[in-house]
Design an enzyme around this catalytic site. Structure first.
Site, PDB file in Angstrom:
ATOM      1  N   GLY A 167       0.859  -1.258   0.134  1.00 35.73           N
ATOM      2  CA  GLY A 167      -0.001  -0.030   0.068  1.00 35.73           C
ATOM      3  C   GLY A 167       0.760   1.278   0.056  1.00 35.73           C
ATOM      4  N   ASN A 168       0.070   2.508   0.331  1.00 37.97           N
ATOM      5  CA  ASN A 168       1.031   3.729   0.506  1.00 37.97           C
ATOM      6  C   ASN A 168       0.465   4.621   1.620  1.00 37.97           C
ATOM      7  OD1 ASN A 168      -0.997   5.764  -0.812  1.00 37.97           O
ATOM      8  ND2 ASN A 168      -0.669   4.098  -2.447  1.00 37.97           N
ATOM      9  N   HIS A 169       1.058   5.579   1.755  1.00 38.80           N
ATOM     10  CA  HIS A 169       0.534   6.424   2.809  1.00 38.80           C
ATOM     11  C   HIS A 169      -0.595   7.437   2.705  1.00 38.80           C
ATOM     12  CE1 HIS A 169       4.183   5.208   5.202  1.00 38.80           C
ATOM     13  NE2 HIS A 169       4.930   5.509   4.116  1.00 38.80           N
TER      14      HIS A 169
END
Ligand code: PMT
Length: 397
Positions: free
Chosen positions: A209-211
């Protein structure tokens, strides 16, 4: 947008940012507005009545009486105005507005005015963060006044933080927006907005995923909805909420799901803004059971996801297509490259090299590019950034 014939009172109070009003007055006059200026006593220490009178092509008011003892009728002046702007507004004048303390000409005009009032505060960061200022801003907002929040950046004190007066271009666009039909300026439009990250499952427990928190996309959706647009919001996993009857929220998880959801709606929208941080790669094989740890290294083979935005650019049939670019190096070159490669009408660049910009922060710092123009904006709350993006976009529609 032209402000032809609009009657504006500009109240300037005593802060260093008062000098910026020379530029604003010039731009207001250029756009056709009639401007009458009131200076408080302390504002006269920062800007010259002669300069402002020359720029506004009118006399500048500083008191109830002129030098030749003619009376300045505060009621007449107040009733003349279509709009009153107080910028920069010091903590002192803010407190007077909040409490109705009518001890100068500006306050007498303000208290007689029946037109919309816009207040743009500016002060040092600790003053801006003081609870009395927060309370007074909330109080005057409850009077129905519009606040143009102070921006983040370097302050006259040498400190850095929130307290800078909004730039004249931003103030001008708020005024222009005030004179357009504010709550229905996007009434006939349907927007598709993406937000948040995507999660690419490795197994039932883990993902790539990412932030992204989704805040930028949700704030855009809320602002577009406030302006009357029908918004289809497609979000990856995010804790953001959108309680607005103009917003239909579709929650998805992976890039493929986002792709599928986007293309259920794309043919029927006027504008698409892609602020989601979509994973470029996904595991080739998604294990159906939890991958167990053993003594050897684990290699996950990744395959490319479809580029949703690029596909939208290829299929574009009259939609106004806006992309985002999140960069860490060669920012402008990369953003301009994406604008062309993905056949966009506009791209919003944010760089992780700018403090307070990008993911997870409540703030962002953006630069907008179209095929022929570019405009930079200072660090602002994401709510304000959403307004800047939509103000800009509305001019292009
Ligand atoms: O959610 P927040 O915490 O508020 O943070 C906001 C944000 C930083 C996520 C947002 O402002 C932002 O920059 N979003 C775009 C992030 C991104 O993926 O940028 P990119 O440069 O990698 O992608 C360019 C564009 O292509 C984007 O519009 C993206 O949505 C789109 N894209 C990318 C890959 C892909 N497979 N499909 C796409 O549609």
């Amino acid at each position: 947008m032209s402000l032809q014939g609009k009657k504006i009172i500009l109240g300037i109070t005593g802060g260093i940012a008062a000098y910026k009003m020379n530029y604003l007055v010039r731009d207001l006059i250029k756009s056709g507005a009639e401007v009458k200026i009131i200076l408080t006593k302390s504002a006269e220490d920062f800007v010259s009545p002669l300069t402002l009178s020359t720029l506004s092509k009118d006399k500048v008011y500083t008191d109830f009486y002129d030098e030749n003892k003619t009376w300045n009728n505060h009621v007449e002046l107040a009733l003349w105005a279509d709009l009153m702007l107080i910028a920069p507004c010091t903590a002192n004048t803010l407190a007077k507005i909040s409490n109705g303390q009518c001890d100068n000409f500006l306050m007498a005009v303000y208290m007689s005015a029946k037109c919309p009032v816009i207040v743009a505060p500016a002060m040092d960061l600790d003053m801006y963060a003081h609870p009395t200022v927060t309370r007074n801003l909330q109080t005057i907002e409850s009077f129905g006044h519009q606040i143009i929040p102070a921006e983040f950046g370097e302050l006259a004190s040498g400190l850095s933080g929130q307290g800078r007066l909004a730039e004249p271009a931003s103030i001008l666009s708020v005024l222009q927006h005030q004179f357009s039909d504010r709550h229905s300026s996007l009434a006939a439009k349907t927007f598709l907005i993406t937000a948040g990250p995507t999660y690419e499952n490795i197994d039932p427990v883990r993902f790539i995923g990412n932030h992204s928190s989704g805040k930028m996309g949700f704030d855009l959706a809320k602002e577009a909805a406030k302006r009357g647009a029908k918004v289809i919001l497609i979000s990856g996993p995010s804790s953001q909420k959108a309680d607005d009857q103009n917003i239909t929220l579709h929650r998805v998880t992976s890039a493929q799901e986002m792709f599928d959801e986007v293309f259920k709606h794309y043919d029927n929208v006027d504008v698409a803004i892609m602020s989601a941080a979509v994973a470029d790669y996904t595991p080739k094989v998604k294990a159906t059971e939890k991958i167990k740890k053993n003594d050897s290294e684990l290699t996950i083979e990744l395959v490319k996801n479809k580029d949703i935005l690029k596909t939208m650019g290829e299929k574009k049939a009259g939609q106004f297509l806006v992309g985002f670019a999140l960069e860490t190096q060669n920012e402008e070159e990369n953003a301009k490259g994406k604008l062309v490669k993905k056949n966009l009408d506009m791209i919003v660049l944010n760089s992780l090299r700018d403090e307070g910009a990008g993911f997870a922060n409540a703030t962002n710092k953006i630069k907008i590019f179209t095929p022929t123009e570019e405009q930079s904006f200072s660090l602002k709350s994401k709510e304000e950034v959403a307004k800047d993006i939509l103000n800009y976009l509305e001019q292009k529609l």
